[in-house]
Motif scaffolding. Sequence first.
Motif, short mmCIF file in Angstrom:
data_model
loop_
_atom_site.label_atom_id
_atom_site.label_comp_id
_atom_site.label_asym_id
_atom_site.label_seq_id
_atom_site.Cartn_x
_atom_site.Cartn_y
_atom_site.Cartn_z
N SER A 13 0.83 -1.20 0.00
CA SER A 13 0.00 0.00 0.00
C SER A 13 0.87 1.25 0.00
N ASN A 14 0.51 2.22 -0.83
CA ASN A 14 1.26 3.47 -0.86
C ASN A 14 1.11 4.29 0.42
N SER A 15 0.11 3.98 1.22
CA SER A 15 -0.10 4.73 2.46
C SER A 15 0.71 4.17 3.62
N GLY A 16 1.35 3.03 3.39
CA GLY A 16 2.20 2.47 4.44
C GLY A 16 1.83 1.05 4.79
N GLU A 17 2.80 0.32 5.33
CA GLU A 17 2.61 -1.06 5.78
C GLU A 17 3.41 -1.28 7.05
#
Length: 654
Positions: free
Chosen positions: A117-121
């Motif tokens: 995910s581009n929002s973070g993992e």
Amino acid sequence: MKKLISILASVSMALTIFTPMGLPTEEAAAATTGDVVVNELAWMGTTVDYNDEWIELYNNTGNSISLDGWTLTAADGTPSITLTGSIQADEYFVLERTDDGTLSEVTANQLYSGALSNSGEVLELRDASGALVDEVDAWHAGDNTAKATMSRLDPATSGTDASNWTTATNTYAEGLGTPGTLNSGAGSQDNSCSDTTEHLNQVSNQPDAINIYFNKCALDQYASTGNEANYNVNLEERLLNRINEATTSIDFATYEINLPKVVDALLAKAAEGVEVRVIADAKDATDPHYIERFELMRLYVEEMVRGNDGVVGTADDITVFSDSPMLAVEDQTKRADHNLPSSPNDFPERTIMVGNTEMTGYVFVEGEQQTDGTYYSPDNQMHNKFALIDDKWVFTGSWNFTVTGLYGSDENMANGVLDGNQQHVVEVNSSELAGIYETEFNEMWGSNTLNPDVEQADFSSRKIDNTAHQVTIGGKTVEVFFSPGDDAVGRMAELVKTEADLSTYFTIFAWSDQALVDELKNKWEGSYVDQQGTLTGFDVKGVYDSSFWNQWWSASIEMTGRTATGSTNNPNTRWANAAPVYQDAESRKLHSKTMIIDADTSSDPTVIVGSTNWSTNGNDFNDENLLIIHDSDITNQFVQEFNARYTSAGGVVK
């Protein structure tokens, strides 16, 4: 066969498990936190496709580690990767999403599925027992617009520390990042080469002395006790010291020469009555690659032939001989720059056959003649660069006696700036070794007198194996080989096959010899067969000159599993397991030809040095010399220089 007990005694191998053949196996015990880390993430994909995500792991230990049964999972369940294979000591493991087309310059160690995910993992790396080895809790860096990766600064520092991550600035083919190499801005080790001060730490003038000099930086934090290398050395000054000490004789073999101080020093010695003999390589004067530099070389050589008084045939002249004749430069302006007469007409003007070419001009350097009085062409190179001083000092190595070879430019030379090609020099105080080199010199010279014999002289493949190949110098075993005739590169392959037990490191200008590649492949992965083999634990590291990195014939292609630029060769006929070898990051050429075997162990540390490129030309056609030095301290000095080249190229050293 070297004894295992001596290998096990080495402190550096104390925790390594050995197979019956004496090769370290993969670490089998459970991992501890930080042994392997998530080192770089292209969570944003690449400039080719945002779906082309990749992840890089790094082995933070000095042992190979099996990743079988390990997992790398995201807290949200995607991706969830079960790892397979091995990660070598101090090396990288690259995972590419979906297929191996994501990175054109790197072969994937494993493929996986599932998007980041581009929002973070939140990612967890666990070993086969389920123990947490590393964790990443957010995207602390990276740039989706620039397609710049999130890169770890220090693999020994936590992955949940936001300050331990940076946005990559190095360019690769598909974006900004460093897949499979040292990260942008990384540097838990102080492996910089900012110090340009000359360091002369190990220099002796005693009988049996062996002095090693590097013109570039070395990392002396890797020195054994009291064994810091000589680095950032002005090689010209070292050579001038030896020439200026000569009292009876100088035999000087040079592929190229355009250093005015060296020419002047040789002229001064000839004027003092020292017998100075010079063998210089002739080149094709019409070859566009050589026109200017060969013209400059001939002007300096004519200075030597005329002596200090500028008059041909007087007592202060230096005798120069070559593999093929040289014609004088006739340009009056260029001659004036070297204080030469406006015309070379005091040399004989002749029409001669050189190979298949008829040439007319003023012959000022004689060459080896064929039986019918014609001359051999200059196609093969007299590639030696050595000097023999008073039949006791041998000065040799990879350094051509040129401005480019040491300084890089005339301006740098004037300012004492060493920005030339990377080189090494070995000088040895041994009458026995000097005698072996003199036999080789006389074979090319055609006699043992001050005057060469054009009919008896033998260069290239016309030479025979007529020298001893082993001497003992101060208790150190030194092997010496000349090309052609001695099969120097064949001896290297034999040495790797029979005597390399733990590791081989190298820096090389040009390497195409297949037998040597094959022996190293077998050490690395236990098989001579293309695309077969399992990593043995044998340690291979190397750096190639960048100008030959993508040549189809270069050993670098096989070792990295790449297809050469513009080549149709099948990349599937390479090593099964890519080795950690890199193209150099030097300011100019990586010119040394150095192989280091079993360094810093008790298993006969050995270094191979000299002028010989590991190729058919280097072994079978060009006139070359090669030394194999069996000694732990000298080998360690070469390791210090190797580590500087290796880390600057992107490798990691513990």
